[in-house]
Every structure is written in C-alpha cells, then in structure tokens.
Design a protein around this motif. Structure first.
Motif, PDB file in Angstrom:
ATOM      1  N   ARG A 146      50.698  25.401  26.727  1.00  0.00           N
ATOM      2  CA  ARG A 146      50.145  24.130  26.260  1.00  0.00           C
ATOM      3  C   ARG A 146      50.978  22.950  26.772  1.00  0.00           C
ATOM      4  N   THR A 147      52.280  23.146  26.863  1.00  0.00           N
ATOM      5  CA  THR A 147      53.135  22.094  27.412  1.00  0.00           C
ATOM      6  C   THR A 147      52.853  21.874  28.891  1.00  0.00           C
ATOM      7  N   ALA A 148      52.675  22.972  29.638  1.00  0.00           N
ATOM      8  CA  ALA A 148      52.382  22.850  31.068  1.00  0.00           C
ATOM      9  C   ALA A 148      51.053  22.143  31.306  1.00  0.00           C
ATOM     10  N   GLY A 157      47.768  10.500  34.513  1.00  0.00           N
ATOM     11  CA  GLY A 157      47.594   9.202  33.873  1.00  0.00           C
ATOM     12  C   GLY A 157      46.919   9.283  32.525  1.00  0.00           C
ATOM     13  N   ILE A 158      46.849  10.488  31.952  1.00  0.00           N
ATOM     14  CA  ILE A 158      46.243  10.703  30.645  1.00  0.00           C
ATOM     15  C   ILE A 158      47.328  11.270  29.734  1.00  0.00           C
ATOM     16  N   PRO A 159      48.128  10.415  29.087  1.00  0.00           N
ATOM     17  CA  PRO A 159      49.240  10.911  28.263  1.00  0.00           C
ATOM     18  C   PRO A 159      48.758  11.936  27.241  1.00  0.00           C
ATOM     19  N   THR A 160      49.430  13.084  27.222  1.00  0.00           N
ATOM     20  CA  THR A 160      48.974  14.202  26.399  1.00  0.00           C
ATOM     21  C   THR A 160      50.166  14.931  25.795  1.00  0.00           C
ATOM     22  N   ASP A 161      50.024  15.328  24.545  1.00  0.00           N
ATOM     23  CA  ASP A 161      51.011  16.164  23.856  1.00  0.00           C
ATOM     24  C   ASP A 161      50.472  17.581  23.741  1.00  0.00           C
ATOM     25  N   PRO A 162      51.351  18.582  23.647  1.00  0.00           N
ATOM     26  CA  PRO A 162      50.876  19.967  23.489  1.00  0.00           C
ATOM     27  C   PRO A 162      49.965  20.158  22.285  1.00  0.00           C
ATOM     28  N   ARG A 316      41.296  19.856  25.758  1.00  0.00           N
ATOM     29  CA  ARG A 316      42.174  18.749  25.391  1.00  0.00           C
ATOM     30  C   ARG A 316      41.376  17.833  24.473  1.00  0.00           C
ATOM     31  N   ALA A 317      41.880  17.625  23.264  1.00  0.00           N
ATOM     32  CA  ALA A 317      41.141  16.822  22.282  1.00  0.00           C
ATOM     33  C   ALA A 317      42.122  16.270  21.257  1.00  0.00           C
ATOM     34  N   ASP A 318      41.594  15.465  20.351  1.00  0.00           N
ATOM     35  CA  ASP A 318      42.385  14.968  19.231  1.00  0.00           C
ATOM     36  C   ASP A 318      42.926  16.156  18.427  1.00  0.00           C
TER      37      ASP A 318
END
Length: 471
Positions: A146-148, A157-162, A316-318
C-alpha cells in the motif's frame, strides 16, 4: 536461418532481466520467455557471446553459461560456424498462436509478461520462509504494498497515504468491489460508450440502470451530452477511463477533465476512474495527475503493465470508503495472496525500467498493425493511438459482427464493436489489440483482408450502404 537479432535489440527486449542469481540463469530465463512468447521467433540467430556481453555489460563467461543452459533446455542449438539459433517451442495451453492451427486470440488485450517477471518471482520465492509463517492472504493489503502504491500516486502529483489504498485481486475485482459498494438497485450509473465490457457487466450486476456518455476516436467525450446526463439522470456513479480509454484509446483534454469534474460535483456523482491503462503511453509521457476531486475513486492494476496472470490491483479512495470496502469484502473473498503482494512490491519499485520496455513492445505491435491495415484494408479508418493496448478501427460498412464470425471460422478470434456498447450499436467498429507479436498481427490482418470482400458481398445491400450509420 530466417532472421538475426542484434545484441542491442535483444538487450532492449529483455528489459530488466537481471533480477535473480545466478546471473546466467536470469539471462537464460529472459531469453526463454522471449522465445515462448514468440517475441524472438524460431530459427532466429542470437548475437555472438562477446557482442551480447558488451550490450548487457556482463562477462562473456556469463553469456556462454546462459547459452549453455538454453541448449540444455531445448530453446536454442549451436551450429558450427553459425552461432546459436532459437528452436520452435511447444505452446503451453494457449490459443494465441496463429501458426499452430489453433488460431489467434485477439479477444484479450493483454501484453505478454514483462521479461524480467520470472526472475522477480524466483527471487521472492527464494525468500518464502518469511511469508509462509503468515496467514497467506490479507484483506486490506500489506503495508509495504500500500505504501508503494501510494508513493506512485504521489509521484504523479496526486498526494496519497497508504490509508487511502486497498489491495485487490486485480483490476476487475476492484471494479466489482467498488460498484457493489456504491450502487444499489434502481440507481443510475453513467458509463462511456463504447466502454470496457466487464465494467458494464459489474454495474449491471448491482441492479443499477446504465446511461451512456459517447466518446469517439476523433472528438473525444461528448461534453454537451455529459452535462445533460449528469444534470438529468443524477447518476450515483460515473465509470470513466480518462487515459487511453478502452477501446477508443482517447486521452481526456484539460477541458474535458474540468467539465466532467464540475458536472459530477453538481450532481453529487462519485467518479470511478479506471487507470489500468493509464501508464501505457507509447509516444511520450501523458499527464495523469488531473484532480477529479476528493471523492474520486481510482482503480489500477499490474495486469497490463506487467502481466495479466499477476492478479494484483488496487483502489485509491477516501479512507472512509476504504474501510467500507474492507467491511464488505469478505462476501466475495478473504484477501489478496501475500506472495503476489511481495512480488508486486518489487515490481512497483522497478516501474521506471518496466514502462519504457512496455512502451517499446506496444509501439512495435501498434506500428505493425497500422501498417498492415493501411496496406491491406485502406478503406478502413485506423486511428493513431498514442498509448493503450488496442485500435478502435472504423470499418467502411457496419458489418463488425459478420466479420468476427467469419474470422472465427478462419481461426482468428475477435470482439465485434457491439461488445463494447451499452445498448447495441458500434457495428461499424472493430477492436484490434496490438498486444500480440507483430508477425501474428500481420497474419490476422491478412485473414481479415481476405474475408472482408466476401463479408461485404454476402451482406444485405441496406447494410453495405449504411456507411453513415457507423460514424
């Protein structure tokens, strides 16, 4: 001897082959895969040991050992004064090979496995002791994977957290999970037409009504229709492929992105963005960092970029929706295998090497297909796809279904245009994947060219004269 492959060309085709030890077996595996996929045809002369060693930056001894291994496994033979030559390979449970009498399957638009995959799998399997002590599957996805995935989104350019990532068993599985969570019987879902057939099937399985948003090769998304559809139907979900849309190959313009985002926001629609082909650019980089809003759901997988047999996808979602998906997932499955996740982690780190090789492979197939179509079927409208996996070819008569049936009898399996429609239509189009080896694509076009006059001659006059109906 039919052909010869240069050291430079072979090195490019091998991609990131250097992924296991001993090195000579990793090289041998890479060449074996190229032979089995027919990307290096039988009776092709391989480069001399010294030339290949120089191209790959390894010792001649390593290449000699790799060739020796290939001789032992029956993939090459070495002839006095002629060097090493590849041998014909038996096909293993595939109908994709044209020359063996079983036909060529162009229904599936999946590239052959990335050449370095076998080495990565072997490398992970060698560390299996660290995996077998665990349950073996994971309903959310490993932290490492999930981190990768999150890191790759951030780099786009789409900031994302695991916490915004759920790992699935491929892209199709992700589509089913998301549509089942977001749609109920009686809801309306907006889908492009033509579209990915299995996505439409997943939406239909929820009991939702489907409404179409036209997209064409020449004009892209119909923005007037989009604004009307969002305003009047107020769909709960809109399933879209903004980058290298399947099957048209179109990429959304900035104006199209902004218009659709604004219309969806006004309607309270959740945008579900299928990105499984987003990284398959052929003619140069494409900006895939568009902001479709905080509620947008993005779906991806390794099926097209690495191998369809590696069933690893993601959502990838909320984080709230991710937790909801996790809660509902046990109804369908208990999680993604940890071995495949461990393989995926390594592959995601290697994407800077994998994607250029993928682009080269797809470019070769696309160009071969377009050239043969231009030569044999100049009356057809052949787009210049800048990426993706297929061409949405316009026929000069709405006889796609008839042609597909005739081609099947001749051993070439295709999907007719209506397969990609929501409610019929597209009879004047044919999806032709360019993921097969160029020689097979040329053979397939020859079959179509030989059949097309007979298909047209045998069709009713009303069909052959209805050219305007296919636009």
């Amino acid at each position: 001897m039919d052909s010869r492959i240069s050291a430079r060309t072979l090195a490019g085709a091998l991609g990131g082959w250097r992924t296991r030890t001993p090195t000579y077996e990793a090289l041998a595996d890479g060449i074996r895969l190229l032979c089995l996929d027919n990307r290096v045809a039988a009776h092709t002369a391989l480069p001399a040991e010294r030339e290949l060693a120089h191209a790959l930056g390894i010792s001649r001894t390593t290449v000699a050992a790799a060739y020796r291994s290939l001789r032992h496994s029956g993939h090459i033979e070495s002839l006095q004064g002629s060097g090493s030559v590849t041998l014909p390979q038996a096909r293993r449970g595939t109908d994709r090979v044209f020359a063996d009498g079983r036909g060529l399957d162009l229904q599936q638009a999946s590239p052959a496995a990335w050449p370095g995959l076998a080495g990565v799998i072997a490398e992970v399997a060698a560390d299996a002791a660290s995996l077998v002590g665990r349950p073996g599957y994971d309903i959310l996805g490993s932290t490492a994977l999930r981190t990768a995935i999150a890191d790759r989104y951030t780099a786009r350019g789409i900031p994302t957290d695991p916490e915004q990532i759920l790992v699935t068993n491929g892209g199709q599985h992700a589509i089913h999970l998301v549509t089942a969570a977001l749609l109920q019987r009686g809801d309306t879902a907006l889908l492009e037409t033509p579209t990915y057939p299995h996505a439409a099937d997943a939406v239909r399985a929820t009991g939702a009504r489907l409404t179409g948003l036209p997209v064409t090769v020449s004009d892209g998304w119909d923005l007037d229709r989009a604004e009307q559809a969002f305003a009047r139907a107020r769909p709960a979900v809109a399933y879209l492929m903004p980058w290298f849309q399947n099957p048209t190959g179109r990429v959304m313009t900035v104006r199209e992105e902004a218009t659709i985002r604004a219309a969806a926001s006004r309607a309270g629609t959740v945008l579900v963005l299928d990105e499984t082909t987003a990284e398959l650019a052929i003619d140069g980089a494409v900006d895939t960092g568009a902001d479709f809003g905080p509620t947008a759901v993005r779906i991806g997988s390794l099926g097209k970029t690495v191998w369809g047999g590696l069933r690893v996808g993601w959502v990838r979602a909320d984080p709230v929706l991710i937790r909801r998906l996790v809660g509902q997932r046990p109804r369908r499955d208990l999680g993604t295998p940890e071995l495949e996740q461990a393989i995926a982690v390594r592959l995601l780190r290697m994407m800077p090497d994998i994607l250029p090789q993928r682009a080269a492979l797809l470019r070769e197939g696309r160009d071969a297909l377009r050239q043969r179509l231009a030569a044999r079927l100049p009356e057809w409208r052949v787009p210049a796809a800048a990426g993706g996996v297929s061409l949405w070819v316009g026929l000069d008569a709405p006889l796609s279904g008839a042609l597909v049936m005739a081609a099947r009898s001749a051993g070439v399996h295709l999907s007719a245009g209506p397969r990609f429609a929501l409610d019929g239509g597209h009879d004047g189009y044919l999806r032709l994947p360019f993921t097969a080896p160029p020689a097979q694509l040329r053979d397939a076009v020859d079959v179509l060219a030989d059949l097309w006059p007979r298909v047209r001659e045998g069709a009713p006059a009303v069909a052959t004269d209805a050219v305007a109906a296919i636009v």
